[in-house]
Design an enzyme around this catalytic site. Structure first.
Site, PDB file in Angstrom:
ATOM      1  N   ALA A  20      39.391  13.290 134.660  1.00 64.07           N
ATOM      2  CA  ALA A  20      39.283  11.857 134.386  1.00 64.07           C
ATOM      3  C   ALA A  20      38.201  11.474 133.391  1.00 64.07           C
ATOM      4  O   ALA A  20      38.294  10.424 132.761  1.00 64.07           O
ATOM      5  CB  ALA A  20      39.057  11.104 135.701  1.00 64.07           C
ATOM      6  N   CYS A  73      43.986  16.333 123.322  1.00 65.43           N
ATOM      7  CA  CYS A  73      43.579  15.734 122.046  1.00 65.43           C
ATOM      8  C   CYS A  73      43.407  16.865 121.038  1.00 65.43           C
ATOM      9  O   CYS A  73      42.351  17.054 120.452  1.00 65.43           O
ATOM     10  CB  CYS A  73      42.294  14.944 122.216  1.00 65.43           C
TER      11      CYS A  73
END
Length: 470
Positions: A278, A399
């Site tokens: 998270a 990413c």
């Protein structure tokens, strides 16, 4: 006879270093010596030096731009210095890089770029260093950036190795990164991708549904995310919705990851969502807002305590839709197997899809990092598939566009056993085109095509069989 020491005229007193340039130098030092992140350390350095808005903007562009273009500048400096760069003291080399960026990439007159950088060297390292910096920068200033690249980089018309070396110097990327992106990038897009990695991204805001409206936020609506706007200027922290935690700063690609997970078709219960990796909490906050609108709640799991604190700060203490933030290992989540309805695995990765946002990442990572990260990514995805119930979905995202971290992780997971089905994630990305990922049904966003970080997305559904295990 040489003039005696006693009869020499004393050197004029040095002018004080310009505060904005001194701040930029401090950022370079912190990034180099303390593994700081440019965007995170800049606000405190700007405040320490008492910079106004204009000087803060100058220091930000000077520091981030210098780090971004370090590879190009080092190749140029190597051509202007009569000894290897490794024999130049680190602090002096940082000052020279700052001078290069002013001379070659900023709208600073050459005389001002050289004199202010010499003053900085004098203030930080003494008159000897100032003389050295003056001589080197005068050599640098004899050519513009395009002329220097033609001088120090191999011809782009040669064999592949020469072309890759040319691009590495031209766009200031380590050669190993260029090779990985060459494999990952769509045909003939490598030059455009590398160039896009050197363009600072605009600030993108997200309105968290149920807590803020997009119309509250100044800026232009994002082309793909229904929650975002591109800020035209100003300090995001001064926007009321951002200051109150009802909105935040979040790349559009990151917003689309949360959107895709939340809108994936699901039969049966839809009550428990889990964000397995998270930190720092941007996706968690958006997921929590979306979950609250349909009566679901999110559990955020983050292994590192300092990042778990960032998650708690991002979601707030009274945000609807949040069940809890747990400090735990995502490869062994502290929840019962088969209980989650939706799980996000925004896996730790090389970050090579966010080089425009984190300029230091290209110099901080190494090829050796890749294997360690891939093994972790596979374990996290396996843990997520064990956690999700039959019929539930897992959104795997990185990413990074590097094949080993994207399609290869998904393919290896699917090959390990039954119980998992890959579904097409692209229909969940509203209006996005040219986003085909390396594995059919996956999606890859690109900074040069979509204006986002290079986010990879794959949607996996747990079937009634046994999920693949790590």
């Amino acid at each position: 006879m040489p003039e005696s020491r006693s009869r020499r005229r004393p050197m004029p007193p040095a002018r004080p270093a310009d505060p904005a340039r001194a701040a930029a130098l401090e950022v370079l030092r912190l990034v180099r010596t303390e593994d700081a992140y440019t965007n995170l350390v800049l606000p405190s350095v700007v405040a320490k030096h008492g910079l106004d808005t204009r000087d803060a903007g100058f220091a930000t562009e000077l520091a981030a731009g210098t780090i971004r273009r370090q590879g190009t500048y080092d190749a140029i400096l190597a051509a202007c210095i009569d000894r290897p760069l490794r024999r130049v003291e680190f602090g002096i080399l940082d000052i020279l890089r700052l001078g290069c960026h002013q001379l070659l990439a900023m709208r600073v007159p050459a005389h001002a770029a050289i004199s202010s950088t010499v003053d900085l060297a004098h203030a930080k390292a003494g008159p000897g260093a100032a003389g050295f910096v003056n001589a080197v920068l005068r050599s640098v200033g004899r050519r513009d950036l395009e002329e220097w690249v033609a001088e120090v980089a191999p011809s782009p018309e040669g064999p592949r190795n020469a072309r890759m070396d040319h691009l590495a110097i031209k766009h200031s990327h380590p050669r190993w990164v260029v090779d990985l992106l060459d494999v990952a990038a769509p045909d003939d897009d490598l030059d455009a991708l590398l160039a896009a990695n050197n363009v600072p991204p605009k600030v993108t805001l997200v309105a968290r549904p149920g807590r803020a409206e997009v119309t509250e936020l100044p800026g232009t609506p994002t082309p793909y995310s229904p929650y975002g706007v591109v800020l035209e200027g100003g300090d995001p922290a001064r926007i009321p919705a951002v200051a109150e935690g009802r909105a935040g700063v979040q790349d559009e690609g990151s917003q689309l990851v949360a959107h895709a997970l939340a809108t994936a078709p699901l039969e049966g219960s839809d009550e428990l969502w889990v964000d397995l990796c998270a930190g720092p909490g941007g996706k968690t906050a958006l997921l929590a807002a979306l979950a609250a609108q349909r009566g679901a709640r999110v559990v955020a799991i983050e292994q590192h305590q300092h990042r778990a604190r960032l998650v708690r700060k991002a979601v707030g203490t009274d945000a609807p839709g949040v069940l809890g933030v747990l400090t735990a290992d995502g490869t062994q989540p502290p929840l019962a197997a088969g209980t989650a309805d939706r799980v996000l695995v925004d896996a730790p990765c090389t970050g090579l899809g966010a080089l425009r946002r984190r300029p230091e990442a290209r110099w901080r990572r190494s090829p050796e990092d890749l294997l360690t990260l891939v093994l972790l990514q596979r374990r996290l995805l396996a843990g997520a598939l064990d956690l999700v119930r039959p019929g539930g979905v897992v959104l795997y995202a990185t990413c990074s566009p590097v094949r080993a971290e994207t399609g290869d992780v998904v393919s290896a997971t699917l090959a390990r056993g039954s119980g998992v089905r890959l579904e097409d994630v692209r229909p969940l990305l509203p209006g996005v085109t040219d986003d085909d990922g390396p594995t059919p049904g996956t999606a890859q966003l690109w900074p040069h095509r979509h204006g986002t970080d290079a986010m990879f997305l794959a949607l996996l559904r747990r079937t009634t069989g046994n999920a693949a295990t790590g």
